[in-house]
Design a protein around this motif. Structure first.
Motif: not given
Length: 213
Positions: A170-182
């Motif tokens: 979940l931590v990795l998924t959250n980080a990937i989503v934030r990076c792509l959104r950014g």
């Protein structure tokens, strides 16, 4: 009174910007800390009837990143470095309204190119290394439990380790989503018109767009 209302609105925007900056720093720090969390296996021996010994295993949790001044200071440094570059790429005022007419080629405006990795790279490398190291440490803990003698709470230990792995995913998924959104938002900022740009948003409102508080 109109003047008082304008001053009150300005001060509220300043306070909200400072609060959102604090939330952004706390969120990025918490993501690295969560990536570095690892389980630690402990065994407690108990002897009864003078010769029969049983071992009760339990899990505790610690961090691969020590809570000392140097390590935590470095984490805050790379977090602030990344937020500084975000502010430069947003082309907005820190607290209020920004009017950008003929100075859009100022050196302070961040470019959407490979130089972003110079500012975002240290934080991303720290997060990835912490996450991979914690996964490796968790897998070694699983092997330790597997090679130990069977105990009554072994199933509970496996369930706890499964929860740790799910938390890591979940931590990795959250980080990937934030990076792509950014990256998508920064790409949209790049496509904004460069002349006569009037931005009514401040940096705090842009942080709200990046991290969705």
């Amino acid at each position: 009174m109109p003047n008082r209302q304008v001053n009150s609105w300005r001060y509220s925007r300043v306070m909200m910007t400072m609060l959102r900056c604090l939330l952004a720093v706390s969120y990025l720090w918490a993501m690295v800390s969560a990536a570095a969390v690892v389980p630690v296996l402990h065994g407690e021996k108990s002897t009864w009837l003078f010769w029969m010994t049983t071992v009760q295993y339990s899990l505790t949790y610690t961090s691969l990143l020590p809570f000392d001044g140097f390590t935590q200071g470095y984490i805050l440094l790379v977090v602030i470095q990344m937020l500084t570059r975000l502010y430069q790429c947003c082309r907005c005022s820190f607290f209020g309204t920004s009017t950008n007419q003929n100075n859009v080629h100022n050196a302070n405006i961040g470019k959407y190119d490979k130089r972003l990795l110079t500012y975002f790279g240290p934080y991303l490398v720290l997060f990835i290394i912490s996450w991979l190291a914690s996964i490796f440490y968790t897998s070694t803990t699983v092997l330790q439990i597997y090679h130990q003698q069977p105990t009554r709470n072994q199933t509970v230990l496996y369930c706890e380790l499964a929860m740790v792995i799910i938390f890591k995913v979940l931590v990795l998924t959250n980080a990937i989503v934030r990076c792509l959104r950014g990256l998508i938002i920064l790409k949209l900022f790049k496509l904004e018109p460069e002349r006569n740009l009037r931005n009514y948003h401040n940096f705090g409102e842009h942080l709200n767009l990046f991290f969705q508080y």
